[in-house]
Design a protein around this motif. Structure first.
Motif, mmCIF file in Angstrom:
data_model
loop_
_atom_site.group_PDB
_atom_site.id
_atom_site.type_symbol
_atom_site.label_atom_id
_atom_site.label_comp_id
_atom_site.label_asym_id
_atom_site.label_seq_id
_atom_site.Cartn_x
_atom_site.Cartn_y
_atom_site.Cartn_z
ATOM 1 N N VAL A 5 0.860 -1.187 0.000
ATOM 2 C CA VAL A 5 0.000 0.000 0.000
ATOM 3 C C VAL A 5 0.898 1.239 0.000
ATOM 4 C CG1 VAL A 5 -1.828 1.259 1.185
ATOM 5 C CG2 VAL A 5 -1.803 -1.242 1.247
ATOM 6 N N PHE A 6 0.812 2.010 -1.077
ATOM 7 C CA PHE A 6 1.690 3.166 -1.266
ATOM 8 C C PHE A 6 0.896 4.462 -1.323
ATOM 9 C CE2 PHE A 6 3.831 6.235 -4.028
ATOM 10 C CZ PHE A 6 5.035 6.367 -3.354
ATOM 11 N N THR A 7 1.388 5.470 -0.603
ATOM 12 C CA THR A 7 0.799 6.806 -0.630
ATOM 13 C C THR A 7 1.888 7.835 -0.912
ATOM 14 O OG1 THR A 7 -0.919 6.200 0.948
ATOM 15 C CG2 THR A 7 -0.454 8.542 0.704
ATOM 16 N N PRO A 8 1.798 8.542 -2.047
ATOM 17 C CA PRO A 8 2.748 9.622 -2.303
ATOM 18 C C PRO A 8 2.307 10.890 -1.571
ATOM 19 C CG PRO A 8 1.248 9.410 -4.156
ATOM 20 C CD PRO A 8 0.872 8.337 -3.157
ATOM 21 N N THR A 9 3.258 11.581 -0.975
ATOM 22 C CA THR A 9 2.945 12.839 -0.297
ATOM 23 C C THR A 9 4.192 13.713 -0.283
ATOM 24 O OG1 THR A 9 1.822 13.803 1.623
ATOM 25 C CG2 THR A 9 3.409 12.036 2.084
ATOM 26 N N ALA A 18 2.033 16.431 4.407
ATOM 27 C CA ALA A 18 0.795 16.964 3.844
ATOM 28 C C ALA A 18 -0.318 15.919 3.874
ATOM 29 C CB ALA A 18 1.035 17.429 2.405
ATOM 30 N N MET A 19 0.025 14.669 4.105
ATOM 31 C CA MET A 19 -0.968 13.591 4.135
ATOM 32 C C MET A 19 -1.994 13.834 5.232
ATOM 33 S SD MET A 19 -0.382 9.476 4.423
ATOM 34 C CE MET A 19 0.591 9.612 5.899
ATOM 35 N N ARG A 20 -3.266 13.700 4.876
ATOM 36 C CA ARG A 20 -4.341 13.878 5.852
ATOM 37 C C ARG A 20 -4.304 12.738 6.872
ATOM 38 N NH1 ARG A 20 -8.765 17.350 4.035
ATOM 39 N NH2 ARG A 20 -9.959 16.206 5.568
ATOM 40 N N PRO A 21 -4.503 13.038 8.132
ATOM 41 C CA PRO A 21 -4.486 11.992 9.164
ATOM 42 C C PRO A 21 -5.515 10.895 8.909
ATOM 43 C CG PRO A 21 -4.596 14.185 10.165
ATOM 44 C CD PRO A 21 -4.719 14.374 8.687
ATOM 45 N N GLU A 22 -6.636 11.255 8.287
ATOM 46 C CA GLU A 22 -7.672 10.264 7.988
ATOM 47 C C GLU A 22 -7.164 9.201 7.018
ATOM 48 O OE1 GLU A 22 -9.782 14.305 8.448
ATOM 49 O OE2 GLU A 22 -7.949 13.565 7.518
ATOM 50 N N CYS A 23 -6.251 9.584 6.146
ATOM 51 C CA CYS A 23 -5.690 8.638 5.189
ATOM 52 C C CYS A 23 -4.924 7.549 5.930
ATOM 53 C CB CYS A 23 -4.771 9.355 4.199
ATOM 54 S SG CYS A 23 -3.954 8.242 3.036
ATOM 55 N N GLU A 24 -3.982 7.951 6.757
ATOM 56 C CA GLU A 24 -3.167 6.966 7.483
ATOM 57 C C GLU A 24 -4.018 6.141 8.429
ATOM 58 O OE1 GLU A 24 -0.036 4.629 8.144
ATOM 59 O OE2 GLU A 24 -0.211 6.172 6.615
ATOM 60 N N ALA A 25 -4.963 6.775 9.103
ATOM 61 C CA ALA A 25 -5.835 6.038 10.021
ATOM 62 C C ALA A 25 -6.658 4.993 9.271
ATOM 63 C CB ALA A 25 -6.752 7.013 10.764
ATOM 64 N N SER A 26 -7.094 5.309 8.060
ATOM 65 C CA SER A 26 -7.915 4.359 7.305
ATOM 66 C C SER A 26 -7.109 3.158 6.832
ATOM 67 C CB SER A 26 -8.585 5.046 6.110
ATOM 68 O OG SER A 26 -7.672 5.315 5.067
#
Length: 122
Positions: A5-9, A18-26
Motif C-alpha cells: 500500500v503506497f501513498t505519495p505525499t 501533507a498527508m491527511r491523518p484520515e488517510c493513514e488512520a484508514s
C-alpha cells in the motif's frame, strides 16, 4: 495475499506531512489478514509541488513493489480515506490473489481494480 500500500505525499513548510491523518488512520484500521506492507513516499526530487514528483514517486513505488514479496499493489492518494474492509474487498475482486501471488511466474492474468476518486474542489 500480502498487499503493498503506497501513498505519495510531501512535507509542508513546517516539516509535517501533507498527508491527511484520515488517510493513514484508514490504512492502519484495515482488518485484512493477508498482510500489508505500508509505504508513505516522500521522494520529491523536483522543486515545489510539481506533478513530476508524483510520477517520480510512482516509479519508485513500482520498483519497490516488484522487489517485494507482495502479490498486489494499492495506491492511495494522501487525501483519501479507505472504507473499512476496502483492501479485503479489492483482493476479493481480484479473485482472492491466485494470480497475484504468482506474480511474474506465468500464473495467468493479473487483474486491475480501480476506485472512484471524488475531487473536493468546487
Amino acid at each position: 495475499m500480502k498487499v503493498f500500500v503506497f501513498t505519495p505525499t510531501f512535507y509542508l513548510g513546517d516539516g509535517s506531512l501533507a498527508m491527511r491523518p484520515e488517510c493513514e488512520a484508514s490504512v492502519a484500521g484495515q482488518a485484512y489478514e493477508g498482510g500489508i506492507e505500508r509505504v508513505v513516499g516522500t521522494h520529491n526530487p523536483f522543486p515545489g509541488q510539481s506533478h513530476r514528483n508524483v510520477l517520480a514517486q510512482y516509479q519508485r513505488a513500482r520498483e519497490m513493489f516488484l522487489d517485494s514479496d507482495c502479490g498486489a499493489m494499492l495506491t492511495v492518494e494522501h487525501d483519501v480515506a479507505l472504507p473499512a474492509g476496502g483492501i479485503g474487498r479489492l483482493v476479493e475482486a481480484l479473485g482472492g490473489g491466485g494470480a497475484g501471488e504468482q506474480r511474474g511466474k506465468g500464473a495467468g492474468e493479473i487483474g486491475v481494480a480501480v476506485g472512484v476518486y471524488m475531487l473536493r474542489k468546487g
